[in-house]
Design a protein around this motif. Sequence first.
Motif, short mmCIF file in Angstrom:
data_model
loop_
_atom_site.label_atom_id
_atom_site.label_comp_id
_atom_site.label_asym_id
_atom_site.label_seq_id
_atom_site.Cartn_x
_atom_site.Cartn_y
_atom_site.Cartn_z
N LEU A 11 0.94 -1.30 0.00
CA LEU A 11 0.03 -0.09 0.24
C LEU A 11 0.86 1.16 0.05
CD1 LEU A 11 -2.73 -1.07 2.79
CD2 LEU A 11 -2.94 -1.29 0.34
N VAL A 12 0.46 2.11 -1.03
CA VAL A 12 1.36 3.56 -0.84
C VAL A 12 0.22 4.85 -0.93
CG1 VAL A 12 2.92 4.87 -2.47
CG2 VAL A 12 2.94 2.28 -2.59
N GLU A 13 0.91 5.57 0.24
CA GLU A 13 0.26 6.94 -0.11
C GLU A 13 1.18 8.04 -0.44
OE1 GLU A 13 -3.10 7.37 0.87
OE2 GLU A 13 -2.85 9.74 1.37
N ILE A 14 0.84 8.82 -1.33
CA ILE A 14 1.62 9.99 -1.63
C ILE A 14 1.26 11.12 -1.11
CG2 ILE A 14 2.51 11.07 -3.71
CD1 ILE A 14 1.58 8.55 -5.21
N LYS A 15 2.19 12.09 -0.47
CA LYS A 15 2.27 12.90 0.30
C LYS A 15 3.47 14.20 0.01
CE LYS A 15 -1.37 12.31 3.10
NZ LYS A 15 -2.54 12.90 2.52
N LYS A 20 3.76 16.42 9.70
CA LYS A 20 2.40 16.22 9.99
C LYS A 20 1.64 15.48 8.60
CE LYS A 20 -1.81 18.95 10.28
NZ LYS A 20 -2.50 20.45 10.30
N LEU A 21 2.10 15.74 7.42
CA LEU A 21 1.40 14.96 6.22
C LEU A 21 2.02 13.65 6.28
CD1 LEU A 21 1.78 17.70 3.48
CD2 LEU A 21 -0.29 16.90 4.72
N ILE A 22 3.25 13.29 6.59
CA ILE A 22 3.73 11.83 6.68
C ILE A 22 2.79 11.19 7.67
CG2 ILE A 22 5.85 10.46 7.36
CD1 ILE A 22 7.52 12.80 5.90
N GLU A 23 2.65 11.88 8.97
CA GLU A 23 1.70 11.06 9.94
C GLU A 23 0.51 10.57 9.43
OE1 GLU A 23 0.99 9.10 12.99
OE2 GLU A 23 2.92 9.81 12.63
N LYS A 53 9.39 15.19 0.24
CA LYS A 53 10.31 16.01 1.20
C LYS A 53 10.44 15.29 2.43
CE LYS A 53 10.95 20.86 2.65
NZ LYS A 53 10.42 21.99 2.94
N ALA A 54 11.59 14.56 2.53
CA ALA A 54 11.90 13.74 3.58
C ALA A 54 13.63 13.73 3.50
CB ALA A 54 11.49 12.27 3.72
N PRO A 55 14.54 13.76 4.59
CA PRO A 55 15.55 13.84 4.55
C PRO A 55 16.46 12.52 4.30
CG PRO A 55 14.97 13.80 6.94
CD PRO A 55 13.89 14.12 6.05
N ILE A 67 9.60 7.19 2.24
CA ILE A 67 10.67 7.05 1.01
C ILE A 67 10.32 8.52 0.35
CG2 ILE A 67 11.43 5.82 -0.94
CD1 ILE A 67 11.23 4.11 1.19
N PRO A 68 11.67 9.22 0.40
CA PRO A 68 11.55 10.59 -0.66
C PRO A 68 11.59 10.00 -1.91
CG PRO A 68 13.74 10.15 0.37
CD PRO A 68 12.74 9.19 0.92
#
Length: 74
Positions: A11-15, A20-23, A53-55, A67-68
């Motif tokens: 399952l994949v969710e795109i943010k 806050k959006l990752i959570e 956007k993730a480091p 995953i960025p």
Amino acid sequence: MIHIRKGDYGLVEIKLGGDKLIEEGAEILRDLASKIDTKSMSNPSFMMVLCAKAPFTYKRDDDVYVIPITALRP
């Protein structure tokens, strides 16, 4: 949903990113996974929030991968 093989899937969710959006994405994935009838199909092999956007790539304590998009380049 990404089909892998032999009925396996993830399952994949795109943010766009940000904590806050990752959570929010992880919560959506956990909710969706809880609604799957595991008598008819298997549990997802993985759950992933794909974000702009993730480091770095990491696995959360709830087994959701973050995953960025830049990690997917060839």
